[in-house]
Each structure stands twice: as C-alpha cells, then as structure tokens.
Design a protein around this motif. Structure first.
Motif, short mmCIF file in Angstrom:
data_model
loop_
_atom_site.label_atom_id
_atom_site.label_comp_id
_atom_site.label_asym_id
_atom_site.label_seq_id
_atom_site.Cartn_x
_atom_site.Cartn_y
_atom_site.Cartn_z
N THR A 127 -1.66 -0.06 -4.88
CA THR A 127 -2.03 -1.14 -3.96
C THR A 127 -1.88 -2.46 -4.68
O THR A 127 -2.18 -2.59 -5.87
CB THR A 127 -3.50 -1.02 -3.49
OG1 THR A 127 -4.34 -1.00 -4.65
CG2 THR A 127 -3.73 0.21 -2.65
N GLU A 165 0.86 -1.17 0.00
CA GLU A 165 0.00 0.00 0.00
C GLU A 165 0.91 1.23 0.00
O GLU A 165 1.59 1.50 0.98
CB GLU A 165 -0.90 -0.03 1.23
CG GLU A 165 -1.86 1.14 1.28
CD GLU A 165 -3.25 0.71 1.75
OE1 GLU A 165 -3.30 -0.19 2.61
OE2 GLU A 165 -4.25 1.26 1.25
N ARG A 195 1.13 5.42 -0.71
CA ARG A 195 0.33 6.65 -0.82
C ARG A 195 1.26 7.83 -1.10
O ARG A 195 2.16 8.10 -0.29
CB ARG A 195 -0.43 6.94 0.48
CG ARG A 195 -1.60 6.02 0.74
CD ARG A 195 -2.91 6.52 0.13
NE ARG A 195 -3.89 5.43 0.11
CZ ARG A 195 -4.02 4.54 -0.89
NH1 ARG A 195 -3.27 4.63 -1.97
NH2 ARG A 195 -4.91 3.58 -0.83
N ASP A 196 1.05 8.50 -2.22
CA ASP A 196 1.73 9.76 -2.50
C ASP A 196 3.25 9.64 -2.35
O ASP A 196 3.91 10.49 -1.76
CB ASP A 196 1.20 10.85 -1.56
CG ASP A 196 1.47 12.24 -2.14
OD1 ASP A 196 1.68 12.33 -3.37
OD2 ASP A 196 1.48 13.20 -1.36
N ASP A 235 0.74 6.29 -6.20
CA ASP A 235 -0.21 5.53 -5.38
C ASP A 235 -0.27 4.13 -5.95
O ASP A 235 -0.36 3.96 -7.16
CB ASP A 235 -1.61 6.15 -5.42
CG ASP A 235 -1.63 7.50 -4.72
OD1 ASP A 235 -1.03 7.61 -3.64
OD2 ASP A 235 -2.24 8.44 -5.28
#
Lengths: 294, 280
Positions: B50, B26, B28-29, B48
């Motif tokens: 996943t 995972e 993020r940014d 990003d």
C-alpha cells in the motif's frame, strides 16, 4: 597545397582510379578491335606499322569497344553542339528518361511508404502481403516491361505513364523494406513512453515511428532512384525506340552504332550518380533540420 | 495549514488505515509469471503493497527481484497473472488512460529529433493541450529541474544528467499526482546522482506528489524515502517494509547522522536476510 598533400588527397585517389580505368579501357579497345582491323587491312591490302595499327583500332567507325575519346567526342557533339530540342540531342533524350524516372520514383516512394505503414499496423498483412512483394522482385523486369507497355497501350495509355509504372515497380520495393525496418526501429522504452501517455496508434505513428524511420527512408530512396532510372530505360526499349536513353541504346544496337550505345550508357550512369547525390543532399538537409547531424 | 502539514496529516490518516481516499496504490496477493523457454519465471509472488498520498516509496533489491516489474504493473506496462491492484482507486489501465502518473525510465529516452522543449511538449501534444498552455508548462517544468535556457538545445548537446532532468521535466509536465521512477539515476556518476537526489527531494517536498522510486542504492533509498520496500529474488517478493522517519526536507549531510545510518543498516540487513547476495 604541397605535392605530398595532393598525393594523399581524395581528389588524387579518385584521379588515380579514373586513370587506371582509362588505361584498362584503351588496352581493351585495342585488343577487342584488333581482329576486325586485321581482316580489314588484309582485305584492303594495307601494310601498317604497329603504331599506325593501334591508332587505327582506336578510331574505327563501328568498333567492338569504342575508345574513350570516341565516346567523349560523341557526347560532346550530342550535348553541347546540338540544340536541346533536337531529336539527336542526348540532353533531350536524357530529359525524357529523367521525367519518367522522377514520376516513377515519386509514385514508388509513396506506394512504398503506404505499404510499409499498412504492414506494421496490420499483422496479417505482413504475412499475406510481404511474400508477394518479395516475389514481385524475383520476376525479371525485362519480362514484365513489354507486357506492361503493350497492355497499357491497348487500353489507350501510352507515353510517360507506362514507363513510370515500370520505374514504380522497381522503386517501391526498397522503400517498403527500408521503411518497415525504420518504422519498427524505435526501442521498447520509446514505445513504452507513448503507452504511458496512452497515445493512439496514429499519434505513435506520427510522433515516434515516422521520425524514427527517416534515415531508413533516405537510404532506401537512394537505391530506389537508381532503380527507377533502370526501370525507365528498360521501359523505353519495347516502345520501338521513340525517345529516351533506352531508345538511344536500342537504336544504337540496331545499327551497330557502338559509340552511340556507350555514350548513352555513360550518360545514364552520370544521371544516376547525380540523382543519388541529390537524394544524399536532401537526406543531409532533412537530418540537419531534425537536429540529428552533429 | 501549510501543504507540508496537510501531507503529514494525510499520511498519518493513511497509515492508521482510516482514510482510504488517500490510498494511491493498493496491491493484494499480486503474482506475475513470465512463461519463457526455460520454464516459468516468477517475477512477482504474493506481493502486498500500500502506498498513501504524499509518500516517497523506494523499491530496493538486487537484479531479478521484480522491483521494476512491480513498477511496470502499476504503470499498466505489464499485466499481473493473479491478484488485485488499484491505482488511485482505479485499475492500472484506467489510471494509465486517465494519465494519472508520470513515468521516468532508466534512460532519458528523449527523442533525438526534438529539442528539449519539444521533448517536454510531447505528452502535452498527445493530451491535446493548446499552445499557450503547452508553453507555460514547458517553462514551468524546465525551471523546476534547473534547465531554463536549454529549450532550444537538442538532447545530444546535453550531458547525461541534464538529459535525465529533462526527462523528469517531461514526466512532470503531465502534472500527475503520482510519479513512477525506474532507476532514473542508475547510469549517472555519483556526484551528479547526489545532486539530483537533493533536487528530487526538494521537488517532492515542494510539489506534494506521491513518488515510487526503484533503485539498487541503499543510501539513495534512505535519503529519499518515507518508506523502503526491500525485495528479494527468485521468486520476486517483498521481504520487508522499513519506515524511514527522517525530516521531509533533507540535505546530503543527513547521511552522516546516526538515524540515517541506523535505517541504512536495517535495509542492508533486510537485503542480506532475503538472500540477496546468494550468487553474487
């Protein structure tokens, strides 16, 4: 083997070089010994033919440059015809030099490896230690050797150890430099691999850096063992010419025994060649075991 | 329920965003900037991503798009400048220390002084496994990559393809749930590559691992993946994520089917739209 094959073989090449060197040597011996022979003949009021004169220059008792056959005879007499235990046996003296060479070489190699391992693991050591290691090798060994011998003698250490220390002094340097390079030789991918296994630096050392450095180690050891021999000979000079090839060199120069000097010199060269060859064989054997020779 | 069904269910749950327990990666940014003498290089910019358990995800893009860098961030071989990333719910460093993944490099990177068995044993020795366990794992994983019988050979005695298979066996011997592969077949010829692609597909299908695979070959990405992440360079970023819903078990024939060609076409469009061919 045909004649043509022989002329192109390695043996023929080596023999040719030896032959050329012998010719130069004989020519040099005649040239360098001529002035003394001429003076001698004038003093003794001897008239010689050219052939006779040349023969005389090649068979002087204390020539400026002894002829090859004189050295060969001297080596034969002091090796084969003398008992090994005799103080006049060249084998005895070579054995003394060899023992301190080997001891110095072993200590030097171990010291070199330890220093190299320390240098690659502690960054500050590279900056603090390396300049001193390099400086140590800029001091002429002839200046250091007598001090080491005298100082150690003063504290009651004499014989093998002081000479071995001078060998160590000369031999640790190539090993340190070579092994540092060897320990740093793994490529980034091989090091990343260890990182993905989260290996400790100890594991990385034993399983990656050390095996990678083996070819570098042996190259350095070839230089180190020759340097050790030089160190042992130099270490024998200030001891008052008791025993060893260095002592033979010194005694020879005291008494103008040039034939003895040259035979000791050639023995030392032969010994060095043998030692380097043995390290070369060990190198091959180890690499074959490691599967690195095809 | 078979393994395959279980994974399919897990994937379904993951993509529906319900089962975060099945989330392997995972991010993020995520940003990563290298400071060089010519100024900063933005290797990754606001990425990003996943990845769920059992997925086969390919990163595709031209050189300099950050696909290898992203893989190295997951492996904790590079540290991101900003943003957050978790691997198996841990930080990448914790995951690396827990030996949560196996990493296959562009080259086999086998140690030349170790035999094939010795190379596979390397991570196992580092993990401190006993001899019996090591030997069992060596045997099992060399069989898995069809290298049984080559245990005592040295790397130089094997072809490039066999060396790369040995390095895959080495990564699998750690028995990780996550396999990170950085252009593992890039240096091999096409015939060997096709063959290894089939073997890798079968391996993934059988072992139910999560695989993240970096490549610059469109057919390779489509053939292997369940999800293709199309990346574009300067700054390195994710341009598009394309689902690849072909059956799990695939043979090379699948590359002739309209479904395959359709996905390949979308990947190619994505690469073009990301200005991938700007200066090539």
């Amino acid at each position: 083997m045909t004649t043509s094959d022989f002329l192109h073989s390695k043996t023929a090449a080596v023999l040719t070089v030896v032959l050329v060197l012998l010719c130069i040597w004989y020519a040099g011996a005649v040239a360098l010994n001529t002035p003394f022979q001429r003076d001698q003949d004038v003093r003794d009021k001897v008239e010689r033919s050219t052939g006779d004169f040349v023969t005389a220059t090649l068979n002087q008792k204390r020539p400026v440059l002894p002829a090859p056959h004189q050295v060969a005879v001297e080596i034969w007499q002091t090796t084969v015809e003398k008992k090994v235990t005799s103080k006049r046996s060249l084998v005895y003296h070579a054995g003394i030099t060899l023992s301190s060479t080997m001891l110095g070489f072993l200590i030097g190699t171990v010291l070199g490896i330890v220093l190299a391992a320390a240098i690659i693991h502690v960054e500050s050591l590279e900056r603090s230690l390396m300049p001193w290691i390099i400086t140590s090798q800029t001091i002429p060994i002839l200046a250091i050797a007598p001090m080491v011998i005298v100082v150690l003698n003063a504290i009651g250490v004499s014989g093998l150890i002081p000479k071995a220390m001078i060998s160590t002094y000369l031999s640790f340097f190539p090993v340190t430099v070579g092994v540092v390079k060897g320990l740093r030789s793994p490529d980034p991918m091989q090091l990343d691999l260890m990182r993905t296994y989260s290996a400790s630096s100890f594991q990385t050392f034993w399983k990656l850096r050390w095996p990678s450095s083996i070819p570098f180690l042996f190259t350095s050891m070839k230089i180190a063992i020759a340097a050790s021999l030089v160190g042992a000979i130099v270490g024998e000079l200030p001891t008052g010419a008791v025993a060893g090839l260095g002592a033979r060199l010194l005694a020879g120069s005291y008494y103008g025994q040039t034939v003895q000097i040259w035979s000791a010199l050639l023995s030392a060269a032969f010994l060095a060649a043998m030692l380097v060859t043995i390290v070369g064989f060990a190198d091959k054997a180890v690499r074959r075991r490691m599967g690195m020779v095809q | 329920m078979t393994d395959t069904e279980a994974t399919a269910a897990a994937r379904g749950a993951g993509s529906a965003g319900e089962g975060s327990a099945f989330r392997v990666i995972e991010a993020r940014d995520l940003c990563l900037t290298f400071e060089t003498n010519d100024g900063p290089v933005h290797a990754l910019s606001s990425v990003d991503l996943t990845v769920d358990r059992g997925e086969f995800v390919s990163f595709i893009g031209p050189s300099g798009c950050g696909k290898t860098t992203l893989l190295r961030v997951i492996a904790d071989l590079e540290q991101p400048t900003s943003g957050s990333i978790s691997v198996n719910g841990m930080s990448p460093e914790e995951a690396r220390k827990a030996r949560a993944y196996g990493y296959v490099f562009q080259a086999a990177a086998l140690y030349p002084w170790r035999t094939i068995a010795g190379n596979v044993a390397l991570p196992l020795e580092i993990m401190g496994l006993d001899k019996a366990e090591r030997e069992a794992r060596i045997k099992r994983n060399l069989e898995l990559v069809n290298l049984a019988g080559f245990e005592r050979k040295f790397p130089w005695q094997l072809s490039g393809g066999m060396q790369q298979r040995a390095s895959i066996a080495r990564a699998l011997a750690v028995e990780p749930d996550l396999l990170l592969m950085d252009e593992p077949f890039g240096a091999l010829d096409e015939i060997v590559r096709d063959h290894l692609n089939e073997q890798l597909n079968r391996l993934w299908d059988r072992t139910n691992k999560t695989v993240i695979f970096v490549t610059h070959s469109i057919p390779e990405a489509v053939f292997l993946s369940t999800k293709i992440v199309v990346m574009s360079p300067r700054p390195g970023r994710v341009h598009d994520v394309i689902e690849c819903n072909l059956p799990r078990e695939r043979t090379l024939d699948i590359r002739e089917t309209p479904e395959f060609l359709e996905i390949a076409h979308r990947v190619r469009d994505g690469l073009r739209a990301g200005h991938a061919y700007d200066d090539e």
